[in-house]
Design a protein around this motif. Structure first.
Motif, PDB file in Angstrom:
ATOM      1  N   GLY A  83       0.802  -1.219   0.000  1.00 60.81           N
ATOM      2  CA  GLY A  83       0.000   0.000   0.000  1.00 60.81           C
ATOM      3  C   GLY A  83       0.833   1.267   0.000  1.00 60.81           C
ATOM      4  N   SER A  84       2.117   1.135  -0.339  1.00 60.20           N
ATOM      5  CA  SER A  84       3.014   2.296  -0.323  1.00 60.20           C
ATOM      6  C   SER A  84       2.622   3.344  -1.363  1.00 60.20           C
ATOM      7  N   PRO A  88      -3.793  -0.761  -0.418  1.00 57.98           N
ATOM      8  CA  PRO A  88      -3.237  -2.079  -0.772  1.00 57.98           C
ATOM      9  C   PRO A  88      -4.085  -2.772  -1.832  1.00 57.98           C
ATOM     10  N   LYS A  89      -3.417  -3.412  -2.777  1.00 55.39           N
ATOM     11  CA  LYS A  89      -4.103  -4.091  -3.876  1.00 55.39           C
ATOM     12  C   LYS A  89      -3.885  -5.595  -3.765  1.00 55.39           C
TER      13      LYS A  89
END
Length: 291
Positions: A83-84, A88-89
């Motif tokens: 999720g940077s 988040p994926k």
């Protein structure tokens, strides 16, 4: 499967749970506490702490995947990015992607096995795949560490026999280097793989000095390319280097450095990294626009 680490903050776990929308949840007391009663109220929960397991009346034999219509194109797992770059994926990894990666890693590190590997990563980090499935496929030992112990002295854990492969992040390596005595005799592992972040050459130089016969591997790859897509075995002295290469593509993988027009850049020029081949995941869960 979608792995959820109970050590993660409850808010992040609930976010992943809402996004993945699982049909069934396997959890123990720690998992229940981390998620909270409200988050799992509407889920079909399989309690791993139950006196009588939910699968007690099932056959001990694996079902025939062909009879169930399963193929290499079915999903092996969905695992979430850090999720940077935003939310988040969930990355969808198929069995064929996982199989390709494990065939490469097993040929590279578990061909002549003796003492397997310790698991040093969180279940929610895809870096765990190498040392979780590698030893099992090779028919050797899998060492599960106490999750409350972040990094321990591998010299103490190995009990006189070197592991086939130890895999850590550069952050873990810095801690580990402080725990290994300069005078320690036999190396704790035959091969040390480091990945997940940029590698500090000085940390590898310590291993070169202490254990010159240990194979040192810098492993690179985003979650979207199934654990790793490139590897560099460090054979020369790293003293004076400011960085260590990510190396060359693993089996059945291609890597290109392209410019803004999608053309290969000249040797030594800066470009965008493009990855192709058998490890590229299916895409992001329910995010076709980002895929």
């Amino acid at each position: 499967d979608v792995p959820l680490d109970p050590a993660y903050p409850s808010s992040r776990l609930r976010q992943l749970l809402d996004d993945a929308g699982p049909r069934r949840l396997l959890c123990d007391a720690a998992g229940r506490a981390a998620l909270g009663a409200e988050a799992i109220a509407d889920l079909s929960v399989v309690d791993l702490d139950a006196a009588t397991p939910a699968w007690a009346d099932q056959s001990a034999d694996d079902p025939d995947p062909h009879a169930l219509g399963l193929t290499a194109r079915h999903l092996a797992y969905v695992i979430y990015t850090s999720g940077s770059t935003g939310t988040p994926k969930g990355v969808m990894v198929e069995h064929q992607h996982l199989s390709n990666y494990l065939q490469w890693s097993n040929r590279s590190f578990y061909k002549r096995t003796s003492n397997g590997s310790p698991v040093t990563h969180s279940m929610s980090f895809d870096g765990i795949v190498t040392t979780l499935f590698g030893p099992l496929l090779a028919g050797t030992k899998l060492h599960l560490l106490d999750p409350t112990v972040q990094i321990i002295s591998l010299g103490e854990l190995k009990k006189g026999q070197a592991f086939d492969l130890v895999k850590v992040t550069p952050s873990h390596l810095s801690i580990l280097n402080k725990k290994i005595d300069d005078n320690e005799g036999q190396p704790p592992t035959k091969a040390l793989m480091v990945g997940g972040e940029a590698l500090v050459p000085a940390d590898m130089q310590l291993w070169q000095r202490r254990f010159p016969n240990v194979r040192l591997i810098n492993h690179f790859g985003p979650t979207e390319a199934t654990v790793g897509c490139a590897a560099f075995e460090i054979t020369g002295d790293v003293e004076g280097l400011t960085s260590i290469p990510i190396g060359r593509p693993i089996a059945n993988t291609r890597i290109y450095l392209l410019d803004d027009h999608g053309q290969p850049v000249p040797f030594g020029a800066v470009g965008e990294l493009y990855i192709g081949g058998a490890g590229v995941a299916r895409g992001y869960l329910d995010r076709p626009d980002l895929t």
